[in-house]
Scaffold this active site. Structure first.
Site, PDB file in Angstrom:
ATOM      1  N   ALA A 154       0.836  -1.204   0.000  1.00 37.10           N
ATOM      2  CA  ALA A 154       0.000   0.000   0.000  1.00 37.10           C
ATOM      3  C   ALA A 154       0.868   1.250   0.000  1.00 37.10           C
ATOM      4  O   ALA A 154       0.646   2.177  -0.790  1.00 37.10           O
ATOM      5  CB  ALA A 154      -0.931  -0.016   1.212  1.00 37.10           C
ATOM      6  N   TYR A 155       1.856   1.292   0.881  1.00 35.59           N
ATOM      7  CA  TYR A 155       2.719   2.463   0.992  1.00 35.59           C
ATOM      8  C   TYR A 155       3.529   2.667  -0.284  1.00 35.59           C
ATOM      9  O   TYR A 155       3.580   3.773  -0.833  1.00 35.59           O
ATOM     10  CB  TYR A 155       3.646   2.300   2.190  1.00 35.59           C
ATOM     11  CG  TYR A 155       4.513   3.500   2.459  1.00 35.59           C
ATOM     12  CD1 TYR A 155       3.980   4.656   3.028  1.00 35.59           C
ATOM     13  CD2 TYR A 155       5.877   3.483   2.154  1.00 35.59           C
ATOM     14  CE1 TYR A 155       4.775   5.766   3.279  1.00 35.59           C
ATOM     15  CE2 TYR A 155       6.680   4.585   2.403  1.00 35.59           C
ATOM     16  CZ  TYR A 155       6.125   5.722   2.964  1.00 35.59           C
ATOM     17  OH  TYR A 155       6.920   6.823   3.203  1.00 35.59           O
TER      18      TYR A 155
END
Length: 248
Positions: A154-155
């Site tokens: 996600a990051y």
């Protein structure tokens, strides 16, 4: 070095702590008026009291478009205009997990802060910069957005999107006196990093040729240059702050 920023107005997101607070401290030393954006109003008030010059606190959730729109309008009403935007609000989300284990809601939450928050602020700041024929926008990205960190889907993906946005916006406004750039730090010791599993931090730090984390002071100093009048012929670029990990 004179930065050519005297009496300019800056909006800084994620200003209550970490990278945002460090950048606010640095910019306040260059005679810049600062609008501090964050959800944590108490920490913003505490930070504001420690800064030099004229500051104003705005409690705003950068994932809420209407709140961002209203806060930008309020900041411009307070200071009269806006010259600089630094998007440093960011979260890592759940880390140290494989992609098939990623929770969809958590991934969306990370994108909402890291990408959509930067999109919203630039959307509502750009018209004012265009009317001034001048502006500097800095999106804080990450080395993870260039290379991808295992266990941080996600990051990494959200920061890659931030880098792409800087490239697009840099090209779109290249003839207007507005520059848009990104900054991709490797590991910088902040509360956000301290909250990560130690195995995740070691994985990231081991990849840095200098074998150390970056400092908040190093990041803030580079950010100040990127948004200065001195940096006038670089746009759509992602600046490196990775101790040699990525030099492209």
């Amino acid at each position: 070095m004179k930065m050519g920023t005297d009496n300019q107005v800056a909006i800084i997101t994620g200003a209550a702590s970490g990278l945002g607070a460090a950048i606010a401290r640095e910019l306040s030393q260059h005679n810049i008026h600062i609008a501090l954006f964050d959800k944590d109003k108490e920490k913003l008030i505490e930070l504001s009291a420690s800064l030099e010059g004229d500051t104003e606190v705005f409690a705003v959730d950068v994932t809420n478009e209407n709140e961002v729109k209203d806060a930008v309008a309020a900041a411009i009403k307070r200071f009269g205009t806006v010259h600089l935007l630094i998007n440093s609000a960011g979260i890592t989300g759940i880390t140290n997990i494989k992609s098939h284990e990623v929770d969809t809601a958590n991934l969306q939450a990370v994108f909402n802060v890291n990408f959509m928050g930067s999109y919203y602020t630039s959307k509502y700041v750009l018209p004012h910069m265009l009317s001034n024929n001048y502006g500097r926008i800095l999106h804080i990205a990450s080395i993870a957005g260039k290379e991808g960190n295992a266990g941080m889907l996600a990051y990494s993906a959200s920061k890659a999107a931030v880098i792409a946005m800087a490239k697009v916006q840099g090209k779109e406004y290249a003839e207007t006196g507005i520059t848009v750039n990104a900054l991709a730090p490797a590991v910088v010791r902040t509360a956000l990093v301290d909250a990560l599993p130690e195995t995740q931090v070691k994985y990231m730090t081991d990849k840095i040729p200098m074998k150390r984390c970056g400092t908040l002071e190093e990041l803030a100093s580079m950010a100040a240059f990127i948004v200065s009048a001195k940096n006038s012929f670089t746009t759509g670029f992602t600046f490196d702050l990775s101790g040699g990990r990525a030099t492209y």
